[in-house]
Design an enzyme around this catalytic site. Sequence first.
Site, PDB file in Angstrom:
ATOM      1  N   ASP A 148      48.354 -26.455   7.381  1.00 23.02           N
ATOM      2  CA  ASP A 148      47.626 -27.015   8.528  1.00 23.02           C
ATOM      3  C   ASP A 148      48.067 -28.454   8.807  1.00 23.02           C
ATOM      4  O   ASP A 148      47.248 -29.381   8.850  1.00 23.02           O
ATOM      5  CB  ASP A 148      46.109 -26.963   8.297  1.00 23.02           C
ATOM      6  CG  ASP A 148      45.628 -25.556   7.998  1.00 23.02           C
ATOM      7  OD1 ASP A 148      46.346 -24.595   8.333  1.00 23.02           O
ATOM      8  OD2 ASP A 148      44.539 -25.418   7.414  1.00 23.02           O
ATOM      9  N   ILE A 149      49.350 -28.616   9.017  1.00 25.47           N
ATOM     10  CA  ILE A 149      49.936 -29.958   9.176  1.00 25.47           C
ATOM     11  C   ILE A 149      49.210 -30.717  10.291  1.00 25.47           C
ATOM     12  O   ILE A 149      48.844 -31.865  10.139  1.00 25.47           O
ATOM     13  CB  ILE A 149      51.449 -29.851   9.469  1.00 25.47           C
ATOM     14  CG1 ILE A 149      52.154 -29.172   8.292  1.00 25.47           C
ATOM     15  CG2 ILE A 149      52.047 -31.225   9.753  1.00 25.47           C
ATOM     16  CD1 ILE A 149      53.627 -28.875   8.524  1.00 25.47           C
TER      17      ILE A 149
END
EC number: 3.1.1.11
Length: 572
Positions: free
Chosen positions: A412-413
């Site tokens: 979930d950058i």
Amino acid sequence: MAMDAIEFFKGYGRVNETVDKRLRSATRRRLILVVASAAALLLVFLVAVPIAVSKRGRSPSPESVADSIRAMCNVTRYPASCFSSVSAANGANLTTDPEELFGVSLAVAMDALAAASAAASEFAPPSKDRRLAAALRDCRELLGGAIDRINDSIALMRPAAGEATLNASEIEDLRTWLSAAVTNQDTCLEGFEGTTGGFLGKMEAAMANATEYTSNSLAIATGILGAMEKSRFPLHRRRLLYAGGGREWMRRALQEKGKPKPNVTVAADGSGQVRSIKEAVDLAPRRSEEAFVIYIKAGVYKEQVVVGKDQWNVVMFGDGMDKTVVEGNLNFVGGTPTFSTATFIAEGKGFVAMTMGFKNSAGPEKHQAVALRSSSDRSVFFRCGFDSFQGSLYAHSLRQFYRECHIAGTVDIIFGNAAATFQACLIRPKQALLHQENTVTAQGKSDPNQNTGFALQACSIQRLDSDVTVPSYLGRPRKDYSTTVVMQSEIGSVIDPAGWLSWVVGEEPPNTIKYGEYQNNGAGSSVAGRVHWPGYSPAMSEAEANRYTVEALISGGDWIPATGVQFQSNLG
Ligand SMILES: *[C@@H]1O[C@H](CO)[C@@H](O)[C@H](O)[C@H]1NC(C)=O
Ligand SMILES: *[C@@H]1O[C@H](CO)[C@@H](O)[C@H](O)[C@H]1NC(C)=O
Ligand SMILES: *[C@@H]1O[C@H](CO)[C@@H](O)[C@H](O)[C@H]1NC(C)=O
Ligand SMILES: *[C@@H]1O[C@H](CO)[C@@H](O)[C@H](O)[C@H]1NC(C)=O
Ligand SMILES: *[C@@H]1O[C@H](CO)[C@@H](O)[C@H](O)[C@H]1NC(C)=O
Ligand SMILES: *[C@@H]1O[C@H](CO)[C@@H](O)[C@H](O)[C@H]1NC(C)=O
């Protein structure tokens, strides 16, 4: 009806005396007709001013008031609670005027939020439970933010001198603020993840009315816009050039010298006025319409920085994204809710950062550890670096623009529920823990009426090091209405052929998500092996992609020019 609607719109925004008179007699009759149809009722909103003028001094019958409220509430997700709450609004002299009724729905939401916030203040967590105490603190702050956004909406609805009607930009503002008010409540509840003592349930119960009423107001604002769009009113095509204000000087300064003149300079070595970024931010004035510019000399600044909600138009620049770096290590495993782990938090509207880096060095074992969270409306990041592992960049809420940034991380950058465009950015998946999977995005739209979503345009997605062996995906939809589009980008071989990942293992995301790709290239861009989700389009049409441009998604033409940051407003 459609032709009638277009006739109405011709007068919209510039109702002159003759048109006004003609409309006045026509609209009363028409009001009775259109009230029967919820979609058509919305048209009335747009001509509400002439109606309001004509009926002043008369009181509508209770039956017609109830009909109007029912028709208005019919566009919401919770029509029953909308009807009962608006009808019961104490002390309001209710009318059939949808514009006024919308105002009542806002007031009702505000009261419910205040009640929920008061309830949250009374919950006493067991002492020593740091996570729970932090979750309650964050929740109060988030509810306070939601109240502010509703307050902004109420202020906008108040007629100012010479402003008879709402224009398209203002409707978009309303949608943005009400979307954020909904997001804040979602985030409040997410903070209780991993806590004990049943506080999640208690908080949910305390917020039940607020959650529904806020969603109702958002639906009403959105439905109106929807009706306008259906009538082919050119909503997004009005390019507004910057109309003055304190930030214009900055563009001039940038064009002349490449760098604005700072109001304060930060230097770790003592060669500036202050040694820490926090001290500089403390000097920024409250609610300023003028830019306050902070120059941060090269160095690593180990501190947590918060640009507060009343610190507007703070502008920061460093000596380069790898040279001026602010670094922290707060993290989820260490007991901090994700919302508060960020090394750098931007809350006040109009925040701008250029040529500097944001880092969270907690490491992959510590799970969520955010480098930067922006809850700043109209925030702009130019040539900035964001680096962490899980949850590097929290694009939490409101409108955001990122240009030529480098964003590195693992799971979930980029996540959150802002309306955010990432343009010409380099996104670099790193090696995660071996049982993990990398995802470039995790967008969190929870309400179909929110105007949020992520667009990656002309970006490049490439592994950071050759040792990235865990699978990497373009994103995973986190909520029922998650919205993410990757377009005109270079997708490297780091991205798995399936492209996208479900949030729940082994279960397809709901049909209500909106995901898509458009004109991508690169070794990972083939859509032959992509997932087959009903809400995902491997090859969007140009018309679909056009809904995710800077102009359509974040109304960038209204506010990015003032910062002097280059941007592309369309598909090019
Ligand atoms: C609500 O809207 C639906 C169509 O969307 C319509 O069939 C129904 O009659 C409306 N109800 C009321 C009370 O206006
Ligand atoms: C409602 O209308 C009455 C009569 O016009 C007026 O006296 C009263 O102040 C109004 N109440 C509110 C809350 O506006
Ligand atoms: C709403 O904003 C006004 C100023 O515009 C302020 O006076 C008032 O206190 C605010 N109300 C709340 C509940 O924050
Ligand atoms: C909308 O109205 C606001 C307030 O008067 C004004 O500042 C803005 O320029 C208008 N925008 C458009 C697109 O007309
Ligand atoms: C929600 O609204 C209803 C109806 O007004 C009310 O009876 C109830 O007490 C409210 N709930 C909370 C938690 O405030
Ligand atoms: C920042 O400095 C400029 C002069 O360079 C000044 O005009 C402006 O008022 C200052 N901004 C604030 C918010 O004090």
